[in-house]
Each structure stands twice: as structure tokens, then as C-alpha cells.
Design an enzyme around this catalytic site. Structure first.
Site, PDB file in Angstrom:
ATOM      1  N   SER A 254      -5.387  -0.300  -2.718  1.00 42.40           N
ATOM      2  CA  SER A 254      -6.061   0.991  -2.460  1.00 42.40           C
ATOM      3  C   SER A 254      -6.988   0.859  -1.156  1.00 42.40           C
ATOM      4  CB  SER A 254      -6.489   1.510  -3.686  1.00 42.40           C
ATOM      5  OG  SER A 254      -6.847   3.056  -3.336  1.00 42.40           O
ATOM      6  N   GLU A 255      -6.729   1.590  -0.099  1.00 45.18           N
ATOM      7  CA  GLU A 255      -7.675   1.072   0.905  1.00 45.18           C
ATOM      8  C   GLU A 255      -9.128   1.638   0.993  1.00 45.18           C
ATOM      9  OE1 GLU A 255      -5.010   3.306   0.981  1.00 45.18           O
ATOM     10  OE2 GLU A 255      -5.378   4.824   1.991  1.00 45.18           O
ATOM     11  N   ASN A 256      -9.490   2.133  -0.325  1.00 50.20           N
ATOM     12  CA  ASN A 256     -11.000   2.358  -0.526  1.00 50.20           C
ATOM     13  C   ASN A 256     -11.411   1.135  -1.163  1.00 50.20           C
ATOM     14  OD1 ASN A 256      -9.296   3.154  -2.741  1.00 50.20           O
ATOM     15  ND2 ASN A 256     -10.992   4.034  -3.919  1.00 50.20           N
ATOM     16  N   GLY A 257     -10.762  -0.069  -1.301  1.00 58.74           N
ATOM     17  CA  GLY A 257     -11.405  -1.291  -1.753  1.00 58.74           C
ATOM     18  C   GLY A 257     -10.911  -1.839  -3.197  1.00 58.74           C
TER      19      GLY A 257
ATOM     20  N   ASN B 106       0.903  -1.071   0.105  1.00 62.50           N
ATOM     21  CA  ASN B 106      -0.117   0.089   0.174  1.00 62.50           C
ATOM     22  C   ASN B 106       0.947   1.278   0.009  1.00 62.50           C
ATOM     23  OD1 ASN B 106      -1.488   2.196   1.253  1.00 62.50           O
ATOM     24  ND2 ASN B 106      -3.149   0.873   1.144  1.00 62.50           N
TER      25      ASN B 106
END
Lengths: 218, 241, 241, 218
Positions: free
Chosen positions: D46-49, D23
Site C-alpha cells: 500500500s503506497e501510504n507505507g 500493488n
């Protein structure tokens, strides 16, 4: 005359409202689906990970990847969705099931339920029962009024290990229908099976209950 | 290169299995179980295993074959009622058993994979399940603390997988497999079909490839059914709904 | 009959909106936000709202339009940095703000929908986020207790939906929408396309219909992009990977 | 001669192993992807999904439903999968990301990091930074060695509000590379940028550090 299993299931079906999402336990509760009036929009959930359970498959069309929580072959319908068991229990525990209908061995006058084990006999496990009674918005118990020995199953306090405490909303037996005014009690007798007398129910019930037979058809 | 596809169950587990290890095994009843990996564990002879699995198979299929082979020390399960051998071993004191409510078991596995040390649930409060565990009030209701579960190894079963380890499951064969894919320090998956990377719809992938260390394609799935229930072709109104 | 489809955003929210209510709104930045429902809330004039949403839109789009219209009392978010109006209102003491780590916010919403009263995470331990919250050791590490979140209303955005309320999301527009669909006492979804029940693959449904109370089809989605970044057609090696 | 941003990114890229799941934070870390050698199998999350981030789109092919955590338009690749933000952070918090590379304002000699807010300035929020530093298996900080004012950013203790404590594994600045022998310290100088002297680094660093310049190419 005591109700048959089918009549008990039919009585439970009357508690189901149009649009309800329902989880049915193993045993008498499985008969409830067939007792629903035509045209009602009711969805059944299976806690292994399915919403929208269809009828049993035709012979030769069984799919090993498609079973209910009782491990029976079933089918899907147009509205079906599948999800993981974690998501299935998130649904149950999160209060999203309108109704859970389960069998039981004992129910107490405060709405405790014991339906998963008998000490000394082999432990099979609670499966999803503890989650269902803790999470469903309404919990209806369908059970024989007394044990084979004649001992009452509606008790002051459960003697068997509990599945949940103060969780039962209604109890339908072969003799009568009881409801809890609110979770935790008091317990109230609201209906008798045809020709079943209040005295008979009193004799066969250890739990204290109020009598409110307005809806009785006896 | 990230090479995740192994030739067969035996090679995928070679050097991995150790006496006394903790293994998560996917499936609900006999539905969605990693048949080939279970057989490979049997053939390895590894013993004193602890299994985290909702059930324990039947006498001659699923995890039941490892019971029969004397390889299981302990089960962490929610329902073990379909297995006579289990009963005998348990009563003889040859098998340990930790029972969890099914939803609690599923959530504990999810928590283990998701870095959640513990969580509070209403399930089991006031029952033997909550004995000795901390409780806490939220909005006037009592909840009991349950802890996350992880394992040395997870063996899971998916329908289709690609070389990156992306997996999709089919119907109710999904069950415990996705959470177990997140909670094993090593994760080995068996699939029915290996597809090209890019062939699975990225919106549809149930288990992102990151979770899968090793992948095999099963050569023959028995997929035994525990309770075949059918309806007559004539009367289409009967059924389980 | 279970009728979930409403004519438009205004009618779907009629009688639902109340001053002071708590609303979860899906989306990450401006991606996957319920544009039509936000506009309907603006037009309703309802005020003193608390929003649980990862961000707060930009000055003239997304939840930003409700800020500009003076309808927002408090935000529970993880990042509000794209909004100058937000800054001014906050500095003027006209807006309350509760910041959560993004993963903690996402998990708190999931917990609220899943009947989890609280959970222990390592995120935020030793920081201002953990101040005043109980901590607990698991496996020698310190975790902080975070509680589940629910809302009076959730407004979410999906790609396709059917009349039973089954939803699927598209690409990264999924983000917070699926959890919020589980954590609102009333859940209203807007979709780009209404499909026949049965048209969505049941293995692919992201939000089972049970979670959705009301559904509308948006008539025009602006889908504004915050940061358009492109690469030249000639040099395909540049990029964010 | 101090390293450029690109050289810092390239140095960080050397820490990425074949097969890693990574990430990347906003700022200098985004340059790391372009600094990877060809043929390495590295996936970016990407930590939004989303897992498996492709390059920026061609002009005219931007998809508003497809952005990274920096809200920039991106593309998908063959291995891409999408999931909810809850699942994205389950992945991060559960220790499944091999590496997180972030920018920072301060790092302490015990590996504390402060990179989300400056009191007195407007609060923007921590976004996913606290989850990333708490959850990733390895945390690398990419930052300028000193502030514009000349004040050191590698400190005995952070003065800004913390993002996480004892979480940093490596710090790459424009002047040098430091690593923590284990989480919590001690801090160790392992590399100097070309023509940068140990004395210069000592002068510009408040944090105590050991010197272990075996790999230095100065």
C-alpha cells in the site's frame, strides 16, 4: 606564546552554543568535546549514522557495531539515535548541523578550504568532508597557522585541490582567531594568542585580512 | 512459496558471480560488513570486479582480502586510507579508483534504488568532484548533478532477519547496508540471527523483505575493530562525548 | 538546556504563525494527522496559508476545518477528492491548487529536507505534470526534473516522543510525517505519549530529535476513520488481503 | 457473455506469480486479492507505507493508524513492514513492485493510460497513479471495454489527460484480454470472454490491434 592543541580546542568550544548539534572531524577537533563546560546540552553526530555520541567505552566493553566516523569505538547515551549513512548525510547536507569543526591543510581569504588530498601523494579520499563543508550551517577550521616548513596555510588562494569554496566561517590556529564577516569574505583577525603579535601573524599569513582585535586578550 | 533462506554464503552466491560484475558491499570501515559473503567471493575466484563500497577494508580483512587475491579491478568509494595494499596496487596502475564524497555516494546508491536518475547537491561544487558534470542554480546556489548507482549484486550484513527477508540492523553497523539493499539487481544478505516471520516489530523493520532475494545466517562473525579506544574506569569524564 | 516540550498546541505555536506562511502538515487522509496543532491554527485565525499536505482532510476534520474557516489560500497535494467544500472553493476560484504525483510530492519533501535542490524522476513524463519542466535522459529513458520543497513550519504527528525530540510513528500513521519533520524551518510535533529519554530503542527511532524543535502531548486524539471496512467474524477468507 | 467484475479480477489474478509483490489500485483491482489461489505467496503493498496487507479487520478491531491507500481499515500479517510514503514510492519508482493493477478510463494503442482526471469535472488529483505506472515492472489495466455511452475506451490516442505514456503491459476488459508485445506496442488481442466475438470486440475498439487468440477458450 602559541596556543596548544587543547587551548585551540577550548577556543573552538566557546563557539558552541547550548542546544547545538555538532559534527567533529578527526584530529584536533576531537578534543573540542572535552573542552565543553559542564551542563551544556550539545549533541555530537557521526556521519556513519549516529546522533548522540557517548564517551569511549570502558576496556572490555567495546562494541564492534558501535564506532564513530574515525572508526574508533564509542558508546551510546540516552538520547542516541541510529540511522543509515544516507540519512546521516541528508541531515548534514540539509543544513541541520549547527556546526562542523574540521582540520585543514589550507584555507583561502575567500573561505575556500583544501583538506583532503595532496597531489603526488596517495589519494585516500575525501570521506564526508565535502558534504560537511557544503552542508553545515557554520564551519570552523582548527589548524596550525603554518606548515612544518614554515609556509603559510592561510592563503590568497588554495594551491591544493579544494574541498569546498566560500564555506569557512572561522579559522582558529595556534596563533590567532579569524572570522569571515560573511561567507566568501572578507577575512578578519579577531583574536591573538597570548604574547603573539600582529606582526608575527602578518608575517606568517599570506591571505589578506582586516584587523578587528576588540576581543584580544594580549 | 517464496524461499529466501540459503544454506551458506557459497550456495547463496552459486551461479551468481561472474567476472567483471559490479558489486555493492555494505559496511563502514570494518563495521557491518558481509564477512561471509566476502569470503565466498574470494573462494569463488571470480575476478575483474568493480566494488561500490565506502571503504576497501584493511590489508587482511574485509574487501582487502579480495584486493590481495587480485580479484578487484575498480573501487567506487569515499575513503580508502586504511589499506597499504590498495596504495601499492593503485600506484602500480593495477587498480582503478573513483572517489565520491561520502554523502554523495550514499545518496547515489539511494537514488539508484529509488528510481531517481540523478539529483542536484551542493557537495563538491567548485572541486574536482564536479568537473565535467552539469550544474544548476536553485535559490541562488549552485548545485551539481550526480547520478544514481545500481549494481549487478549487493552483498549486505544485517543483525536479524526473517524468512520473508525483513531485516533490522544494529547500531552503526547499519551504515550503507539499507541503501545497498535497494540498489542491487540481486541482493544477498547475511544475518547474525534468523527469526520467525512475525517476530520483528513491523514498525521497526529497516529493510522490507521485498528487497532481499537471498539470506544466509553467518556461522561465525569475526567483527574486527579497527581502532579500539577505551577510557579508564576511574575517570569517567574523559572521552569522545 | 534544550527544552523542547511545550504545554499545549496553542503555546507551541504562539508567535510562530503568520499570515501567508507555508506549512507542511503530516498525514495520509485522516491517518496520522496533527489534530491538536490543526485546531490551534484554526483558533489562531491566521490566514492566507499555503499547505503542503498529501490530502486536505474532510469537510469537518483535518485540514478541512481550516478550509471551512477561510484560512487556506493554496494547497500543494496529490489527492483532494474526499472534500466537497474543497471542490466548491476551488471552482469558485477561492483556492489555489498544485497537484503533484504522490511519490513526487513525498520525494520533493525528502529532497527539501536533505539538501537536494532537485531530482530526476520518470513519474509524470509525457503528462501535464511535466509541462515546462526540464527533462534529461538516463540510460535511454526520459526523466523530468522536480525540485525540493521546504516550509516555514511543519506540523507533524507521532506516536511516542522523548524530551530530546526523538520520535517513533505507529503503523501507517507514519506516512508523510518523517519527511516533513526534516523540511520545515520550524518543526512542531504532537505525540500521544511522552516517554523518558532513553526509553526509545535508539535503533528504532524514526525521527532523530535534531529535527524536532517543539513537542506537545495531545490530550485527546479523535483519530477519525474515513472508511471503516470490516469482515464478518465467521468467514475469515474474505478480505482485502 | 461478458465477464463480471469478479471474473475480470480472476483473469488478472492469473497473471500473478508465486512470490510476486503487487500493488492493487482502487475499484475492480481490489477484487484481485480474493481471486488468488490458496498457498500462493503474494505480498500486497500500500503506497501510504506498508508491505504485507492483511484482510479487513473484524468489527470492533478497526485501527485508525492502519489503513490502505484507499483509506480503508485493514490489518497486518506476520510479514508486514511499515515505512514512510517516501520509502513506499522509492520502492515503486525504483522498479521493485512486480506488478501494478489499476483501473482506467482510457488506454491507447501505444500503451498510454489516462485514469486520473476528466477536464471540466472537479480535479481530485492523481494520487500515486503516475508513480505506479512509471515504476512498476508490469502494469495491468482492468476496465470496462466501453464507456456507459458505448464509446470505446481502447483508443488510437487517449483524449483525456495522461497518467503515463507507453507504460501498459496488459488490458483486461469485460470482453477481452489484450497485451502489448512490448512497451509502446503493438497491441494484441489474446483472449475473448465466452461467447464474445471478434467482430464485437472490433466494433467496440478504436485502437488498432493484432489478433492472436491462441489461448482463447471461446
Amino acid at each position: 606564546m602559541a596556543w596548544t592543541r587543547e587551548q585551540m580546542a577550548a577556543r573552538a568550544a566557546r563557539q558552541i552554543e547550548d542546544g547545538f548539534y555538532v559534527n567533529l572531524g578527526i584530529g584536533i577537533p576531537t578534543l573540542v568535546a572535552n573542552a565543553l563546560p559542564e551542563g551544556m546540552d550539545v549533541s555530537f553526530q557521526s556521519e556513519n549514522g549516529m546522533l548522540g555520541i557517548g564517551p569511549f567505552p570502558y576496556e572490555g566493553e567495546e562494541d564492534p557495531d558501535l564506532i564513530n566516523a574515525g572508526k574508533q569505538t564509542i558508546t551510546e547515551i540516552d538520547s542516541t539515535s541510529y540511522f543509515s549513512s544516507a540519512d546521516a548525510f541528508a541531515m548534514i547536507r540539509g543544513g541541520h548541523m549547527d556546526l562542523s569543526i574540521l582540520g585543514s591543510m589550507q584555507v583561502s581569504e575567500t573561505g575556500d578550504i583544501a583538506n583532503w588530498t595532496v597531489p603526488g601523494k596517495i589519494v585516500k579520499g575525501m570521506g564526508g568532508a565535502m558534504d560537511l563543508v557544503a552542508g553545515a550551517r557554520k564551519v570552523i577550521v582548527l589548524m596550525e597557522h603554518v606548515e612544518r616548513s614554515g609556509a603559510p596555510k592561510l592563503l590568497k588562494a588554495c594551491t591544493l585541490p579544494l574541498t569546498g569554496t566560500k564555506v569557512v566561517d572561522m579559522v582558529i590556529t595556534d596563533l590567532a582567531v579569524f572570522e569571515f564577516e560573511k561567507r566568501g569574505g572578507p577575512l578578519r583577525l579577531i583574536e591573538l594568542a597570548p604574547d603573539v603579535t600582529l606582526d608575527e601573524v602578518k608575517a606568517k599569513t599570506e591571505a589578506a585580512f582586516e584587523v578587528a582585535l576588540e576581543k584580544a586578550d594580549a | 512459496m517464496r524461499e529466501k533462506v540459503w544454506a551458506d554464503a557459497k550456495s547463496a552466491l552459486d551461479g551468481v558471480l561472474k567476472d567483471g560484475m559490479v558489486i555493492m558491499a555494505g559496511g563502514f570501515g570494518l563495521c557491518g560488513i558481509p564477512e561471509h559473503l566476502i569470503t565466498a567471493i574470494k573462494n569463488s575466484g571470480v575476478k575483474d570486479l568493480t566494488f561500490i563500497s565506502n571503504n576497501c577494508g584493511v590489508d587482511d580483512f574485509g574487501l582487502g582480502i579480495l584486493l590481495a587475491n587480485g580479484q578487484v579491478k575498480k573501487m567506487i568509494s569515499s575513503y580508502v586510507g586504511e589499506n597499504k595494499l590498495f596504495e601499492r596496487l593503485y600506484l602500480d596502475g593495477k587498480l582503478e579508483l573513483e572517489l565520491n564524497p561520502q554523502g554523495t555516494l550514499a545518496e547515489r546508491i539511494r537514488a539508484g534504488g529509488a528510481g531517481i536518475g540523478g539529483f542536484y547537491t551542493k557537495t563538491g561544487v567548485g572541486t574536482v568532484v564536479a568537473e565535467g558534470k552539469p550544474t544548476r542554480e536553485f535559490d541562488g546556489h549552485t548545485y551539481v548533478l550526480e547520478t544514481g548507482l545500481t549494481a549487478d549484486l549487493s552483498i549486505i550484513k544485517a543483525w536479524k532477519g526473517d524468512r520473508e527477508g525483513n531485516l533490522i540492523y544494529r547500531k552503526t553497523a547499519r551504515n550503507f547496508n539499507p541503501m545497498m539493499a535497494t540498489a542491487g539487481r540481486l541482493v544477498v544478505a547475511e544475518v547474525e540471527e534468523l527469526v520467525d516471520t512475525g517476530a520483528l516489530d513491523p514498525d521497526h523493520i529497516h529493510t522490507p523483505g521485498l528487497y532481499v532475494d537471498r539470506l544466509i545466517v553467518g556461522d561465525h562473525f569475526e567483527k574486527r575493530i579497527e581502532k579500539v579506544i577505551t577510557r579508564p574506569r576511574e575517570g569517567a569524564t574523559e572521552g569522545a562525548r
